[in-house]
Design a protein around this motif. Structure first.
Motif, PDB file in Angstrom:
ATOM      1  N   MET A   1      26.462  10.452 -13.009  1.00 25.73           N
ATOM      2  CA  MET A   1      27.189   9.246 -12.622  1.00 25.73           C
ATOM      3  C   MET A   1      26.423   8.489 -11.539  1.00 25.73           C
ATOM      4  SD  MET A   1      31.103   8.798 -11.239  1.00 25.73           S
ATOM      5  CE  MET A   1      31.763   9.813 -12.524  1.00 25.73           C
ATOM      6  N   GLU A   2      25.864   9.216 -10.583  1.00 21.80           N
ATOM      7  CA  GLU A   2      25.084   8.583  -9.517  1.00 21.80           C
ATOM      8  C   GLU A   2      23.838   7.904 -10.081  1.00 21.80           C
ATOM      9  OE1 GLU A   2      24.258  11.396  -6.417  1.00 21.80           O
ATOM     10  OE2 GLU A   2      26.394  11.818  -6.113  1.00 21.80           O
ATOM     11  N   ARG A   3      23.166   8.579 -10.989  1.00 23.74           N
ATOM     12  CA  ARG A   3      21.963   7.985 -11.595  1.00 23.74           C
ATOM     13  C   ARG A   3      22.319   6.760 -12.422  1.00 23.74           C
ATOM     14  NH1 ARG A   3      17.391  12.385 -13.034  1.00 23.74           N
ATOM     15  NH2 ARG A   3      17.565  13.563 -11.111  1.00 23.74           N
ATOM     16  N   PHE A   4      23.421   6.821 -13.160  1.00 28.34           N
ATOM     17  CA  PHE A   4      23.864   5.678 -13.947  1.00 28.34           C
ATOM     18  C   PHE A   4      24.137   4.486 -13.034  1.00 28.34           C
ATOM     19  CE2 PHE A   4      27.391   3.197 -15.762  1.00 28.34           C
ATOM     20  CZ  PHE A   4      26.761   2.742 -16.918  1.00 28.34           C
ATOM     21  N   ALA A   5      24.833   4.721 -11.946  1.00 29.82           N
ATOM     22  CA  ALA A   5      25.183   3.646 -11.013  1.00 29.82           C
ATOM     23  C   ALA A   5      23.939   3.030 -10.374  1.00 29.82           C
ATOM     24  CB  ALA A   5      26.119   4.169  -9.941  1.00 29.82           C
ATOM     25  N   ALA A   6      22.871   3.819 -10.233  1.00 32.15           N
ATOM     26  CA  ALA A   6      21.652   3.330  -9.592  1.00 32.15           C
ATOM     27  C   ALA A   6      20.727   2.578 -10.556  1.00 32.15           C
ATOM     28  CB  ALA A   6      20.898   4.501  -8.971  1.00 32.15           C
ATOM     29  N   LEU A   7      21.016   2.620 -11.845  1.00 29.87           N
ATOM     30  CA  LEU A   7      20.156   1.939 -12.819  1.00 29.87           C
ATOM     31  C   LEU A   7      20.231   0.423 -12.655  1.00 29.87           C
ATOM     32  CD1 LEU A   7      20.976   3.866 -16.128  1.00 29.87           C
ATOM     33  CD2 LEU A   7      18.860   4.006 -14.797  1.00 29.87           C
ATOM     34  N   PRO A   8      19.138  -0.260 -12.982  1.00 32.81           N
ATOM     35  CA  PRO A   8      19.199  -1.725 -13.035  1.00 32.81           C
ATOM     36  C   PRO A   8      20.194  -2.155 -14.128  1.00 32.81           C
ATOM     37  CG  PRO A   8      16.925  -0.946 -13.149  1.00 32.81           C
ATOM     38  CD  PRO A   8      17.820   0.258 -13.268  1.00 32.81           C
TER      39      PRO A   8
ATOM     40  N   ARG B   1      21.487  -0.096 -17.462  1.00 30.88           N
ATOM     41  CA  ARG B   1      22.891   0.345 -17.532  1.00 30.88           C
ATOM     42  C   ARG B   1      23.529  -0.156 -18.821  1.00 30.88           C
ATOM     43  NH1 ARG B   1      23.807  -0.799 -12.141  1.00 30.88           N
ATOM     44  NH2 ARG B   1      24.672  -2.788 -12.699  1.00 30.88           N
ATOM     45  N   GLN B   2      23.252  -1.415 -19.167  1.00 30.04           N
ATOM     46  CA  GLN B   2      23.841  -1.981 -20.379  1.00 30.04           C
ATOM     47  C   GLN B   2      23.323  -1.262 -21.622  1.00 30.04           C
ATOM     48  OE1 GLN B   2      26.406  -4.283 -20.368  1.00 30.04           O
ATOM     49  NE2 GLN B   2      26.518  -3.526 -22.459  1.00 30.04           N
ATOM     50  N   ALA B   3      22.050  -0.876 -21.620  1.00 28.16           N
ATOM     51  CA  ALA B   3      21.490  -0.141 -22.760  1.00 28.16           C
ATOM     52  C   ALA B   3      22.178   1.210 -22.927  1.00 28.16           C
ATOM     53  CB  ALA B   3      19.984   0.033 -22.584  1.00 28.16           C
ATOM     54  N   VAL B   4      22.472   1.883 -21.816  1.00 26.27           N
ATOM     55  CA  VAL B   4      23.175   3.165 -21.873  1.00 26.27           C
ATOM     56  C   VAL B   4      24.600   2.958 -22.397  1.00 26.27           C
ATOM     57  CG1 VAL B   4      24.052   5.110 -20.505  1.00 26.27           C
ATOM     58  CG2 VAL B   4      21.774   4.201 -20.053  1.00 26.27           C
ATOM     59  N   ILE B   5      25.263   1.922 -21.921  1.00 28.04           N
ATOM     60  CA  ILE B   5      26.622   1.611 -22.385  1.00 28.04           C
ATOM     61  C   ILE B   5      26.612   1.326 -23.880  1.00 28.04           C
ATOM     62  CG2 ILE B   5      28.511  -0.060 -22.252  1.00 28.04           C
ATOM     63  CD1 ILE B   5      27.783  -0.333 -19.222  1.00 28.04           C
TER      64      ILE B   5
END
Length: 57
Positions: free
Chosen positions: A21-28, A32-36
């Motif tokens: 969750m921390e790494r996800f929040a730190a993504l540009p 983040r949108q690509a992961v979503i």
């Protein structure tokens, strides 16, 4: 669904892995949108877990 709103299964999977969750929040934003988008395309619990696991690599 708001484009920024996380899929429920992805949110639940992230909640079980605080470091992910921390790494996800730190993504540009674009990453983040690509992961979503990948999480939205997941068709099984295993695929959803894989989206979270990739954050830890």
């Amino acid at each position: 669904m708001d484009q920024q709103q996380l899929p429920q299964g992805f949110s639940m999977a992230l909640s079980q892995r605080p470091e992910a969750m921390e790494r996800f929040a730190a993504l540009p934003e674009t990453e983040r949108q690509a992961v979503i988008d990948a999480a939205r395309a997941a068709t099984s619990k295993a695929e959803m877990r894989s989206c979270v696991d990739r954050l830890m690599q």
